[in-house]
Design a protein around this motif. Structure first.
Motif, PDB file in Angstrom:
ATOM      1  N   LEU A   1       3.241  18.055   9.757  1.00 61.75           N
ATOM      2  CA  LEU A   1       2.688  17.084   8.823  1.00 61.75           C
ATOM      3  C   LEU A   1       3.585  16.926   7.610  1.00 61.75           C
ATOM      4  CD1 LEU A   1      -1.144  17.869   8.914  1.00 61.75           C
ATOM      5  CD2 LEU A   1       0.006  15.851   9.807  1.00 61.75           C
ATOM      6  N   ILE A   2       4.142  18.039   7.154  1.00 60.79           N
ATOM      7  CA  ILE A   2       5.053  17.977   6.006  1.00 60.79           C
ATOM      8  C   ILE A   2       6.296  17.176   6.361  1.00 60.79           C
ATOM      9  CG2 ILE A   2       6.561  19.370   4.528  1.00 60.79           C
ATOM     10  CD1 ILE A   2       4.351  21.553   4.651  1.00 60.79           C
ATOM     11  N   ILE A   3       6.859  17.414   7.553  1.00 57.65           N
ATOM     12  CA  ILE A   3       8.042  16.664   7.985  1.00 57.65           C
ATOM     13  C   ILE A   3       7.719  15.177   8.085  1.00 57.65           C
ATOM     14  CG2 ILE A   3       9.621  16.285   9.931  1.00 57.65           C
ATOM     15  CD1 ILE A   3       9.484  19.358  10.369  1.00 57.65           C
ATOM     16  N   LEU A   4       6.573  14.832   8.672  1.00 58.83           N
ATOM     17  CA  LEU A   4       6.179  13.426   8.770  1.00 58.83           C
ATOM     18  C   LEU A   4       6.006  12.805   7.391  1.00 58.83           C
ATOM     19  CD1 LEU A   4       3.642  13.501  11.728  1.00 58.83           C
ATOM     20  CD2 LEU A   4       5.890  12.429  11.713  1.00 58.83           C
ATOM     21  N   TYR A   5       5.449  13.573   6.461  1.00 54.64           N
ATOM     22  CA  TYR A   5       5.255  13.073   5.097  1.00 54.64           C
ATOM     23  C   TYR A   5       6.607  12.799   4.427  1.00 54.64           C
ATOM     24  CZ  TYR A   5       3.726  12.793   0.255  1.00 54.64           C
ATOM     25  OH  TYR A   5       3.491  12.368  -1.025  1.00 54.64           O
ATOM     26  N   ILE A   6       7.568  13.721   4.598  1.00 57.30           N
ATOM     27  CA  ILE A   6       8.903  13.542   4.010  1.00 57.30           C
ATOM     28  C   ILE A   6       9.587  12.319   4.618  1.00 57.30           C
ATOM     29  CG2 ILE A   6      11.217  14.558   3.864  1.00 57.30           C
ATOM     30  CD1 ILE A   6       9.780  17.311   3.649  1.00 57.30           C
ATOM     31  N   VAL A   7       9.476  12.169   5.944  1.00 55.51           N
ATOM     32  CA  VAL A   7      10.062  10.997   6.603  1.00 55.51           C
ATOM     33  C   VAL A   7       9.443   9.719   6.052  1.00 55.51           C
ATOM     34  CG1 VAL A   7      10.194   9.758   8.812  1.00 55.51           C
ATOM     35  CG2 VAL A   7      10.736  12.194   8.712  1.00 55.51           C
ATOM     36  N   GLN A   8       8.144   9.737   5.871  1.00 55.30           N
ATOM     37  CA  GLN A   8       7.438   8.567   5.345  1.00 55.30           C
ATOM     38  C   GLN A   8       7.931   8.206   3.947  1.00 55.30           C
ATOM     39  OE1 GLN A   8       3.235   9.239   4.966  1.00 55.30           O
ATOM     40  NE2 GLN A   8       3.000   7.649   3.448  1.00 55.30           N
ATOM     41  N   LYS A   9       8.145   9.199   3.100  1.00 59.38           N
ATOM     42  CA  LYS A   9       8.596   8.946   1.723  1.00 59.38           C
ATOM     43  C   LYS A   9      10.050   8.493   1.673  1.00 59.38           C
ATOM     44  CE  LYS A   9       4.944   9.730  -0.601  1.00 59.38           C
ATOM     45  NZ  LYS A   9       4.256   8.586  -1.168  1.00 59.38           N
ATOM     46  N   ARG A  10      10.895   9.042   2.545  1.00 66.38           N
ATOM     47  CA  ARG A  10      12.328   8.716   2.505  1.00 66.38           C
ATOM     48  C   ARG A  10      12.662   7.435   3.265  1.00 66.38           C
ATOM     49  NH1 ARG A  10      15.882  14.173   2.424  1.00 66.38           N
ATOM     50  NH2 ARG A  10      14.767  15.116   0.713  1.00 66.38           N
ATOM     51  N   ALA A  11      11.793   7.048   4.170  1.00 63.97           N
ATOM     52  CA  ALA A  11      12.060   5.840   4.966  1.00 63.97           C
ATOM     53  C   ALA A  11      10.837   4.928   4.938  1.00 63.97           C
ATOM     54  CB  ALA A  11      12.424   6.225   6.386  1.00 63.97           C
ATOM     55  N   PRO A  12      10.555   4.316   3.794  1.00 62.70           N
ATOM     56  CA  PRO A  12       9.345   3.484   3.700  1.00 62.70           C
ATOM     57  C   PRO A  12       9.376   2.277   4.630  1.00 62.70           C
ATOM     58  CG  PRO A  12      10.680   3.311   1.703  1.00 62.70           C
ATOM     59  CD  PRO A  12      11.314   4.348   2.565  1.00 62.70           C
ATOM     60  N   HIS A  13      10.566   1.899   5.098  1.00 66.11           N
ATOM     61  CA  HIS A  13      10.656   0.760   6.022  1.00 66.11           C
ATOM     62  C   HIS A  13      10.021   1.060   7.381  1.00 66.11           C
ATOM     63  CE1 HIS A  13      14.165   3.249   6.944  1.00 66.11           C
ATOM     64  NE2 HIS A  13      14.129   2.713   8.153  1.00 66.11           N
ATOM     65  N   LEU A  14       9.786   2.362   7.693  1.00 62.86           N
ATOM     66  CA  LEU A  14       9.143   2.725   8.952  1.00 62.86           C
ATOM     67  C   LEU A  14       7.645   2.408   8.950  1.00 62.86           C
ATOM     68  CD1 LEU A  14      10.816   6.155   9.771  1.00 62.86           C
ATOM     69  CD2 LEU A  14      11.280   3.939  10.805  1.00 62.86           C
ATOM     70  N   ALA A  15       7.117   2.131   7.790  1.00 65.01           N
ATOM     71  CA  ALA A  15       5.696   1.784   7.643  1.00 65.01           C
ATOM     72  C   ALA A  15       4.781   2.867   8.211  1.00 65.01           C
ATOM     73  CB  ALA A  15       5.409   0.435   8.287  1.00 65.01           C
ATOM     74  N   LEU A  16       5.124   4.125   7.922  1.00 61.15           N
ATOM     75  CA  LEU A  16       4.284   5.231   8.340  1.00 61.15           C
ATOM     76  C   LEU A  16       3.335   5.583   7.203  1.00 61.15           C
ATOM     77  CD1 LEU A  16       6.604   7.856  10.076  1.00 61.15           C
ATOM     78  CD2 LEU A  16       4.833   6.470  11.119  1.00 61.15           C
ATOM     79  N   ASP A  17       2.124   5.140   7.283  1.00 63.22           N
ATOM     80  CA  ASP A  17       1.121   5.531   6.303  1.00 63.22           C
ATOM     81  C   ASP A  17       0.223   6.558   6.978  1.00 63.22           C
ATOM     82  OD1 ASP A  17      -0.683   5.857   4.313  1.00 63.22           O
ATOM     83  OD2 ASP A  17      -1.234   3.739   4.136  1.00 63.22           O
ATOM     84  N   LEU A  18       0.607   7.836   6.835  1.00 59.56           N
ATOM     85  CA  LEU A  18      -0.083   8.899   7.555  1.00 59.56           C
ATOM     86  C   LEU A  18      -1.562   8.968   7.229  1.00 59.56           C
ATOM     87  CD1 LEU A  18       2.483  11.823   7.458  1.00 59.56           C
ATOM     88  CD2 LEU A  18       1.908  10.324   9.347  1.00 59.56           C
ATOM     89  N   ILE A  19      -1.912   8.773   5.970  1.00 60.24           N
ATOM     90  CA  ILE A  19      -3.314   8.851   5.576  1.00 60.24           C
ATOM     91  C   ILE A  19      -4.121   7.800   6.335  1.00 60.24           C
ATOM     92  CG2 ILE A  19      -4.931   8.711   3.651  1.00 60.24           C
ATOM     93  CD1 ILE A  19      -3.052  11.139   3.529  1.00 60.24           C
ATOM     94  N   GLN A  20      -3.624   6.579   6.402  1.00 59.07           N
ATOM     95  CA  GLN A  20      -4.335   5.508   7.119  1.00 59.07           C
ATOM     96  C   GLN A  20      -4.367   5.769   8.623  1.00 59.07           C
ATOM     97  OE1 GLN A  20      -6.269   3.047   6.051  1.00 59.07           O
ATOM     98  NE2 GLN A  20      -5.915   3.975   4.046  1.00 59.07           N
ATOM     99  N   ILE A  21      -3.274   6.265   9.169  1.00 58.22           N
ATOM    100  CA  ILE A  21      -3.233   6.571  10.606  1.00 58.22           C
ATOM    101  C   ILE A  21      -4.266   7.634  10.939  1.00 58.22           C
ATOM    102  CG2 ILE A  21      -1.827   7.593  12.446  1.00 58.22           C
ATOM    103  CD1 ILE A  21       0.611   6.242  11.163  1.00 58.22           C
ATOM    104  N   ILE A  22      -4.330   8.672  10.110  1.00 52.56           N
ATOM    105  CA  ILE A  22      -5.293   9.751  10.348  1.00 52.56           C
ATOM    106  C   ILE A  22      -6.721   9.244  10.176  1.00 52.56           C
ATOM    107  CG2 ILE A  22      -6.123  11.984   9.504  1.00 52.56           C
ATOM    108  CD1 ILE A  22      -3.134  12.661   8.930  1.00 52.56           C
ATOM    109  N   LYS A  23      -6.981   8.454   9.127  1.00 55.13           N
ATOM    110  CA  LYS A  23      -8.331   7.919   8.910  1.00 55.13           C
ATOM    111  C   LYS A  23      -8.784   7.061  10.090  1.00 55.13           C
ATOM    112  CE  LYS A  23      -8.690   7.787   3.890  1.00 55.13           C
ATOM    113  NZ  LYS A  23      -8.735   6.924   2.702  1.00 55.13           N
ATOM    114  N   LYS A  24      -7.896   6.233  10.603  1.00 54.11           N
ATOM    115  CA  LYS A  24      -8.248   5.363  11.731  1.00 54.11           C
ATOM    116  C   LYS A  24      -8.419   6.141  13.032  1.00 54.11           C
ATOM    117  CE  LYS A  24      -6.065   1.196   9.935  1.00 54.11           C
ATOM    118  NZ  LYS A  24      -4.960   0.242  10.081  1.00 54.11           N
ATOM    119  N   SER A  25      -7.907   7.357  13.073  1.00 56.39           N
ATOM    120  CA  SER A  25      -7.965   8.166  14.290  1.00 56.39           C
ATOM    121  C   SER A  25      -9.299   8.864  14.483  1.00 56.39           C
ATOM    122  CB  SER A  25      -6.847   9.215  14.272  1.00 56.39           C
ATOM    123  OG  SER A  25      -5.598   8.588  14.300  1.00 56.39           O
ATOM    124  N   PHE A  26     -10.107   8.920  13.453  1.00 60.26           N
ATOM    125  CA  PHE A  26     -11.375   9.638  13.534  1.00 60.26           C
ATOM    126  C   PHE A  26     -12.541   8.671  13.393  1.00 60.26           C
ATOM    127  CE2 PHE A  26      -8.390  12.920  12.516  1.00 60.26           C
ATOM    128  CZ  PHE A  26      -8.858  14.017  13.216  1.00 60.26           C
TER     129      PHE A  26
END
Length: 194
Positions: A1-26
């Protein structure tokens, strides 16, 4: 999760919003279904042992009823396994690029292989060095844990099959996360020495 978070912050063009992905998953329905399946499984083991005198440990040694002391330890495993299975679900199911023409069963086998391969190689490295050179590559508690991975790998295979199947039918990781978290918490509370 930490690695995914760092990737998300360093590469915002990937459009990885982990919080939204996790919220939509449950979804509540998925969570309740997974919880109900877990309770049914535990109830079968409990009724078998308590009322019928039949223990399932001769078939599946990891399924045993919990004494009060072990039952009180059960919730302490939930946060750890919850985070673990969220990260695993994101990595293996939600964010993994899968080939469109790959059949379901082949995809399941690849997913299981991806999960257990690192543990399998650790076992080969540890036991190979022990057999060939009479030395351990990993010593202490780490080495002790690695030597028992052979018993944990089948559990990993079962949990990844659960999460793969639940993701396949719901297109979300939530059901697999909840079911596997409860299952592994039960197994850990029942097997770990206290």
């Amino acid at each position: 999760l930490i690695i995914l978070y760092i990737v998300q912050k360093r590469a915002p063009h990937l459009a990885l919003d982990l919080i939204q992905i996790i919220k939509k998953s449950f979804k509540l329905k998925d969570t309740l279904t997974a919880f109900g399946m877990f309770l049914l499984l535990y109830a079968i083991v409990y009724i078998g042992e308590s009322y019928l005198g039949v223990t399932l440990t001769f078939i599946i040694p990891i399924f045993r009823t919990l004494t009060f002391r072990r039952l009180s330890i059960f919730p302490t495993f939930i946060p750890f396994f919850g985070v673990y299975f969220i990260a695993e679900g994101l990595y293996f199911h939600q964010l993994r690029i899968q080939k469109a023409d790959e059949p379901g069963f082949k995809n399941l086998i690849r997913t299981i292989a991806l999960k257990v391969a690192p543990f399998f190689w650790l076992i080969i490295l540890q036991y190979g060095a022990m057999i060939m050179f009479e030395r351990r590559v990993f010593t202490g508690m780490v080495g002790f844990l690695i030597e028992f991975l052979w018993a944990i790998i089948p559990i990993f295979m079962i949990t990844i099959a659960h999460s793969w199947w639940f993701h396949r039918i719901t297109r979300r990781i939530g059901m697999g996360v909840v079911f596997n978290t409860l299952l592994l918490s039960w197994i850990s509370a029942g097997l770990f020495p206290f």
